[in-house]
Design a protein around this motif. Sequence first.
Motif, mmCIF file in Angstrom:
data_model
loop_
_atom_site.group_PDB
_atom_site.id
_atom_site.type_symbol
_atom_site.label_atom_id
_atom_site.label_comp_id
_atom_site.label_asym_id
_atom_site.label_seq_id
_atom_site.Cartn_x
_atom_site.Cartn_y
_atom_site.Cartn_z
ATOM 1 N N GLY A 22 0.792 -1.228 0.000
ATOM 2 C CA GLY A 22 0.000 0.000 0.000
ATOM 3 C C GLY A 22 0.825 1.278 0.000
ATOM 4 O O GLY A 22 0.282 2.378 -0.076
ATOM 5 N N ILE A 23 2.146 1.161 0.101
ATOM 6 C CA ILE A 23 3.028 2.336 0.090
ATOM 7 C C ILE A 23 3.696 2.408 -1.275
ATOM 8 O O ILE A 23 4.419 1.486 -1.666
ATOM 9 N N SER A 24 3.455 3.496 -1.995
ATOM 10 C CA SER A 24 4.106 3.627 -3.307
ATOM 11 C C SER A 24 5.311 4.544 -3.168
ATOM 12 O O SER A 24 6.280 4.176 -2.499
ATOM 13 N N ALA A 25 5.279 5.714 -3.776
ATOM 14 C CA ALA A 25 6.467 6.581 -3.736
ATOM 15 C C ALA A 25 6.075 8.021 -4.005
ATOM 16 O O ALA A 25 4.995 8.302 -4.532
ATOM 17 N N GLY A 26 6.955 8.914 -3.637
ATOM 18 C CA GLY A 26 6.811 10.320 -4.019
ATOM 19 C C GLY A 26 5.708 11.077 -3.304
ATOM 20 O O GLY A 26 5.446 12.229 -3.619
ATOM 21 N N GLY A 27 5.030 10.401 -2.350
ATOM 22 C CA GLY A 27 3.920 11.033 -1.635
ATOM 23 C C GLY A 27 2.550 10.559 -2.108
ATOM 24 O O GLY A 27 1.536 10.908 -1.512
ATOM 25 N N MET A 28 2.529 9.793 -3.192
ATOM 26 C CA MET A 28 1.239 9.279 -3.689
ATOM 27 C C MET A 28 0.549 8.476 -2.586
ATOM 28 O O MET A 28 1.220 7.811 -1.810
ATOM 29 N N PRO A 29 -0.791 8.508 -2.516
ATOM 30 C CA PRO A 29 -1.715 9.122 -3.487
ATOM 31 C C PRO A 29 -2.183 10.537 -3.135
ATOM 32 O O PRO A 29 -2.890 11.141 -3.946
ATOM 33 N N LYS A 30 -1.802 11.076 -1.960
ATOM 34 C CA LYS A 30 -2.412 12.343 -1.536
ATOM 35 C C LYS A 30 -1.454 13.522 -1.495
ATOM 36 O O LYS A 30 -1.877 14.670 -1.430
ATOM 37 N N ARG A 31 -0.153 13.235 -1.469
ATOM 38 C CA ARG A 31 0.813 14.311 -1.288
ATOM 39 C C ARG A 31 1.811 14.320 -2.441
ATOM 40 O O ARG A 31 1.985 13.315 -3.128
ATOM 41 N N VAL A 32 2.454 15.471 -2.600
ATOM 42 C CA VAL A 32 3.564 15.577 -3.562
ATOM 43 C C VAL A 32 4.819 15.806 -2.726
ATOM 44 O O VAL A 32 5.063 16.898 -2.229
ATOM 45 N N LYS A 33 5.603 14.750 -2.529
ATOM 46 C CA LYS A 33 6.729 14.837 -1.597
ATOM 47 C C LYS A 33 8.085 14.682 -2.264
ATOM 48 O O LYS A 33 9.093 15.101 -1.716
ATOM 49 N N CYS A 34 8.111 14.035 -3.440
ATOM 50 C CA CYS A 34 9.399 13.878 -4.122
ATOM 51 C C CYS A 34 9.168 13.817 -5.628
ATOM 52 O O CYS A 34 8.672 12.815 -6.149
ATOM 53 N N LEU A 35 9.518 14.910 -6.292
ATOM 54 C CA LEU A 35 9.315 14.960 -7.745
ATOM 55 C C LEU A 35 10.215 13.968 -8.469
ATOM 56 O O LEU A 35 9.872 13.491 -9.549
ATOM 57 N N HIS A 36 11.373 13.656 -7.881
ATOM 58 C CA HIS A 36 12.264 12.677 -8.519
ATOM 59 C C HIS A 36 11.551 11.327 -8.672
ATOM 60 O O HIS A 36 11.611 10.686 -9.718
ATOM 61 N N ALA A 37 10.892 10.907 -7.603
ATOM 62 C CA ALA A 37 10.185 9.617 -7.638
ATOM 63 C C ALA A 37 9.022 9.660 -8.634
ATOM 64 O O ALA A 37 8.767 8.689 -9.344
ATOM 65 N N LEU A 38 8.325 10.802 -8.676
ATOM 66 C CA LEU A 38 7.160 10.902 -9.562
ATOM 67 C C LEU A 38 7.593 10.960 -11.028
ATOM 68 O O LEU A 38 6.964 10.336 -11.899
ATOM 69 N N VAL A 39 8.680 11.674 -11.291
ATOM 70 C CA VAL A 39 9.210 11.714 -12.661
ATOM 71 C C VAL A 39 9.746 10.337 -13.055
ATOM 72 O O VAL A 39 9.564 9.892 -14.194
ATOM 73 N N GLY A 40 10.374 9.663 -12.111
ATOM 74 C CA GLY A 40 10.846 8.299 -12.378
ATOM 75 C C GLY A 40 9.696 7.410 -12.808
ATOM 76 O O GLY A 40 9.809 6.622 -13.756
ATOM 77 N N HIS A 41 8.567 7.565 -12.123
ATOM 78 C CA HIS A 41 7.388 6.773 -12.482
ATOM 79 C C HIS A 41 6.885 7.147 -13.878
ATOM 80 O O HIS A 41 6.595 6.276 -14.702
ATOM 81 N N SER A 42 6.829 8.448 -14.161
ATOM 82 C CA SER A 42 6.357 8.894 -15.485
ATOM 83 C C SER A 42 7.243 8.363 -16.604
ATOM 84 O O SER A 42 6.747 7.942 -17.644
ATOM 85 N N LEU A 43 8.553 8.409 -16.389
ATOM 86 C CA LEU A 43 9.470 7.921 -17.428
ATOM 87 C C LEU A 43 9.307 6.418 -17.622
ATOM 88 O O LEU A 43 9.345 5.922 -18.746
ATOM 89 N N ALA A 44 9.118 5.699 -16.536
ATOM 90 C CA ALA A 44 8.993 4.243 -16.625
ATOM 91 C C ALA A 44 7.663 3.841 -17.259
ATOM 92 O O ALA A 44 7.614 2.930 -18.084
ATOM 93 N N ALA A 45 6.595 4.514 -16.851
ATOM 94 C CA ALA A 45 5.252 4.102 -17.279
ATOM 95 C C ALA A 45 4.847 4.713 -18.608
ATOM 96 O O ALA A 45 3.937 4.223 -19.271
#
Length: 165
Positions: free
Chosen positions: A117-140
């Motif tokens: 239930g723990i993903s990354a970057g603050g998901m699903p409610k917070r924006v805590k690390c853009l590096h993790a979120l961009v990593g996800h965007s690049l991968a997906a």
Amino acid sequence: MSTPPFGAPSAADIDAVSRQLGRPARNVIGIAARCVCGAPTVVSTRPRLDDGTPFPTLYYLSHPAATAAISTLEANGVMAEMQQLLTDESISADYSRSHLAYLADREGLEFVEEIAGISAGGMPKRVKCLHALVGHSLAAGPGVNPIGDLALERAEWSPLVCQCG
Ligand SMILES: [Zn+2]
């Protein structure tokens, strides 16, 4: 553990990631995204490390020019701006779906109870690390993580323009 869709890393991939990180890359299960030149941009790490430690960050932005560009966004207050976007119901719903997509990718490889239930970057409610979120965007690919996609658009870096140097 299942094989990731992007395939097992080569010895050259692991060397490249180790150079990017400045330390030996361990428990690498694949390269989830690459620069146009083929260099790794996102490294995928086993959800449970060899020493037993749970590792939730399946998609880790490893490319130095990319991480620097995203750090600049964070330093310029873009995280607070993106957090504000989540007050929009549609963006918030998309962001929740990206959280579930992240978990599905990781748990499809290996289920690790401690980080269920723990993903990354603050998901699903917070924006805590853009590096993790961009990593996800690049991968997906585009259209899965709305905040990662927006951060990538704003960054002075793109996987389509080689800045590997
Ligand atoms: Zn490159």
